[in-house]
Design a protein around this motif. Structure first.
Motif, PDB file in Angstrom:
ATOM      1  N   LEU A  86       0.804  -1.270  -0.013  1.00 44.81           N
ATOM      2  CA  LEU A  86       0.006   0.131   0.029  1.00 44.81           C
ATOM      3  C   LEU A  86       0.854   1.216   0.000  1.00 44.81           C
ATOM      4  CD1 LEU A  86      -2.608  -1.124   2.579  1.00 44.81           C
ATOM      5  CD2 LEU A  86      -2.763  -1.077   0.257  1.00 44.81           C
ATOM      6  N   ARG A  87       2.049   1.056  -0.244  1.00 38.46           N
ATOM      7  CA  ARG A  87       3.086   2.214  -0.139  1.00 38.46           C
ATOM      8  C   ARG A  87       2.431   3.353  -1.374  1.00 38.46           C
ATOM      9  NH1 ARG A  87       5.498  -1.294  -3.121  1.00 38.46           N
ATOM     10  NH2 ARG A  87       6.802  -0.742  -5.044  1.00 38.46           N
ATOM     11  N   PRO A  88       2.610   4.577  -1.433  1.00 35.17           N
ATOM     12  CA  PRO A  88       2.321   5.602  -2.390  1.00 35.17           C
ATOM     13  C   PRO A  88       2.686   5.341  -3.725  1.00 35.17           C
ATOM     14  CG  PRO A  88       2.985   6.718  -0.138  1.00 35.17           C
ATOM     15  CD  PRO A  88       3.351   5.308   0.091  1.00 35.17           C
ATOM     16  N   GLY A  89       3.910   4.874  -3.642  1.00 36.47           N
ATOM     17  CA  GLY A  89       4.305   4.848  -5.142  1.00 36.47           C
ATOM     18  C   GLY A  89       4.251   3.716  -5.929  1.00 36.47           C
ATOM     19  N   GLY A  90       3.585   2.725  -5.191  1.00 38.16           N
ATOM     20  CA  GLY A  90       3.574   1.233  -5.704  1.00 38.16           C
ATOM     21  C   GLY A  90       2.446   1.026  -6.769  1.00 38.16           C
ATOM     22  N   LYS A  91       1.638   2.191  -7.011  1.00 34.12           N
ATOM     23  CA  LYS A  91       0.382   1.810  -7.717  1.00 34.12           C
ATOM     24  C   LYS A  91       0.782   1.414  -9.439  1.00 34.12           C
ATOM     25  CE  LYS A  91      -4.173   3.599  -9.270  1.00 34.12           C
ATOM     26  NZ  LYS A  91      -4.546   2.119  -9.826  1.00 34.12           N
ATOM     27  N   ALA A  92       1.993   2.376  -9.718  1.00 29.97           N
ATOM     28  CA  ALA A  92       2.179   2.193 -11.305  1.00 29.97           C
ATOM     29  C   ALA A  92       2.779   0.871 -11.377  1.00 29.97           C
ATOM     30  CB  ALA A  92       2.899   3.314 -11.681  1.00 29.97           C
ATOM     31  N   SER A  93       3.761   0.429 -10.586  1.00 28.48           N
ATOM     32  CA  SER A  93       4.461  -0.858 -10.854  1.00 28.48           C
ATOM     33  C   SER A  93       3.388  -1.993 -10.563  1.00 28.48           C
ATOM     34  CB  SER A  93       5.550  -0.991  -9.680  1.00 28.48           C
ATOM     35  OG  SER A  93       5.021  -1.039  -8.530  1.00 28.48           O
ATOM     36  N   ALA A  94       2.349  -2.006  -9.929  1.00 30.20           N
ATOM     37  CA  ALA A  94       1.321  -2.958  -9.413  1.00 30.20           C
ATOM     38  C   ALA A  94       0.298  -3.053 -10.564  1.00 30.20           C
ATOM     39  CB  ALA A  94       0.444  -2.440  -8.344  1.00 30.20           C
ATOM     40  N   ASP A  95       0.164  -1.897 -11.158  1.00 22.21           N
ATOM     41  CA  ASP A  95      -0.680  -1.893 -12.313  1.00 22.21           C
ATOM     42  C   ASP A  95       0.146  -2.441 -13.614  1.00 22.21           C
ATOM     43  OD1 ASP A  95      -2.707  -0.643 -11.204  1.00 22.21           O
ATOM     44  OD2 ASP A  95      -2.407   1.237 -12.124  1.00 22.21           O
ATOM     45  N   GLU A  96       1.374  -2.337 -13.757  1.00 24.67           N
ATOM     46  CA  GLU A  96       2.064  -2.974 -14.757  1.00 24.67           C
ATOM     47  C   GLU A  96       2.170  -4.424 -14.680  1.00 24.67           C
ATOM     48  OE1 GLU A  96       6.805  -2.644 -16.460  1.00 24.67           O
ATOM     49  OE2 GLU A  96       6.245  -0.799 -15.294  1.00 24.67           O
ATOM     50  N   ALA A  97       2.624  -4.898 -13.307  1.00 31.06           N
ATOM     51  CA  ALA A  97       2.581  -6.064 -13.174  1.00 31.06           C
ATOM     52  C   ALA A  97       1.329  -7.059 -13.369  1.00 31.06           C
ATOM     53  CB  ALA A  97       2.912  -6.139 -11.762  1.00 31.06           C
ATOM     54  N   ALA A  98       0.174  -6.190 -13.224  1.00 28.78           N
ATOM     55  CA  ALA A  98      -0.960  -6.918 -13.458  1.00 28.78           C
ATOM     56  C   ALA A  98      -1.501  -7.297 -14.805  1.00 28.78           C
ATOM     57  CB  ALA A  98      -2.251  -6.190 -12.759  1.00 28.78           C
ATOM     58  N   ARG A  99      -0.772  -6.322 -15.558  1.00 31.01           N
ATOM     59  CA  ARG A  99      -1.158  -6.596 -16.995  1.00 31.01           C
ATOM     60  C   ARG A  99      -0.024  -7.430 -17.801  1.00 31.01           C
ATOM     61  NH1 ARG A  99       0.189  -0.991 -18.085  1.00 31.01           N
ATOM     62  NH2 ARG A  99      -0.907   0.000 -16.286  1.00 31.01           N
ATOM     63  N   ILE A 100       0.985  -8.179 -17.024  1.00 35.16           N
ATOM     64  CA  ILE A 100       1.797  -8.943 -17.694  1.00 35.16           C
ATOM     65  C   ILE A 100       1.180 -10.156 -18.395  1.00 35.16           C
ATOM     66  CG2 ILE A 100       3.934 -10.505 -17.217  1.00 35.16           C
ATOM     67  CD1 ILE A 100       4.850  -8.532 -15.112  1.00 35.16           C
ATOM     68  N   PRO A 101       0.413 -10.682 -17.831  1.00 32.69           N
ATOM     69  CA  PRO A 101      -0.249 -11.991 -18.617  1.00 32.69           C
ATOM     70  C   PRO A 101      -0.856 -11.495 -19.943  1.00 32.69           C
ATOM     71  CG  PRO A 101      -0.827 -11.862 -16.249  1.00 32.69           C
ATOM     72  CD  PRO A 101      -0.326 -10.637 -16.438  1.00 32.69           C
ATOM     73  N   PHE A 102      -1.411 -10.284 -20.159  1.00 35.20           N
ATOM     74  CA  PHE A 102      -2.116 -10.050 -21.204  1.00 35.20           C
ATOM     75  C   PHE A 102      -1.268  -9.211 -22.126  1.00 35.20           C
ATOM     76  CE2 PHE A 102      -5.164  -9.571 -17.571  1.00 35.20           C
ATOM     77  CZ  PHE A 102      -5.950 -10.786 -17.883  1.00 35.20           C
ATOM     78  N   LYS A 103      -0.015  -9.100 -21.996  1.00 44.00           N
ATOM     79  CA  LYS A 103       0.676  -8.376 -23.091  1.00 44.00           C
ATOM     80  C   LYS A 103       0.856  -9.191 -24.563  1.00 44.00           C
ATOM     81  CE  LYS A 103       3.966  -5.713 -20.280  1.00 44.00           C
ATOM     82  NZ  LYS A 103       5.471  -5.711 -19.903  1.00 44.00           N
ATOM     83  N   GLU A 104       0.636 -10.379 -24.453  1.00 43.79           N
ATOM     84  CA  GLU A 104       0.819 -11.034 -25.699  1.00 43.79           C
ATOM     85  C   GLU A 104      -0.413 -11.086 -26.415  1.00 43.79           C
ATOM     86  OE1 GLU A 104       3.380 -14.223 -26.406  1.00 43.79           O
ATOM     87  OE2 GLU A 104       4.792 -13.713 -25.068  1.00 43.79           O
ATOM     88  N   ASP A 105      -1.715 -10.707 -26.130  1.00 45.68           N
ATOM     89  CA  ASP A 105      -3.006 -10.599 -26.682  1.00 45.68           C
ATOM     90  C   ASP A 105      -2.924  -9.359 -27.565  1.00 45.68           C
ATOM     91  OD1 ASP A 105      -3.486 -12.928 -25.412  1.00 45.68           O
ATOM     92  OD2 ASP A 105      -4.845 -11.803 -23.774  1.00 45.68           O
TER      93      ASP A 105
END
Length: 51
Positions: free
Chosen positions: A32-51
């Motif tokens: 829940l750290r303040p600067g973690g949202k961008a990296s968490a969103d990027e990590a959440a999109r990893i499975p869909f990068k090849e689609d």
């Protein structure tokens, strides 16, 4: 053998619980750290990068 079990049980009940509690709180604060949202969103999109 009974003494060893009681000693390990006593250690786990006190310091083991404290260690697990501190680790859990640290993991929650890290997630829940303040600067973690961008990296968490990027990590959440990893499975869909090849689609």
């Amino acid at each position: 053998m009974d003494f060893e079990y009681q000693a390990m049980r006593s250690f786990a009940d006190s310091w083991g619980l404290l260690f697990m509690t501190v680790t859990f709180i640290g993991a929650v604060l890290f997630a829940l750290r303040p600067g973690g949202k961008a990296s968490a969103d990027e990590a959440a999109r990893i499975p869909f990068k090849e689609d």
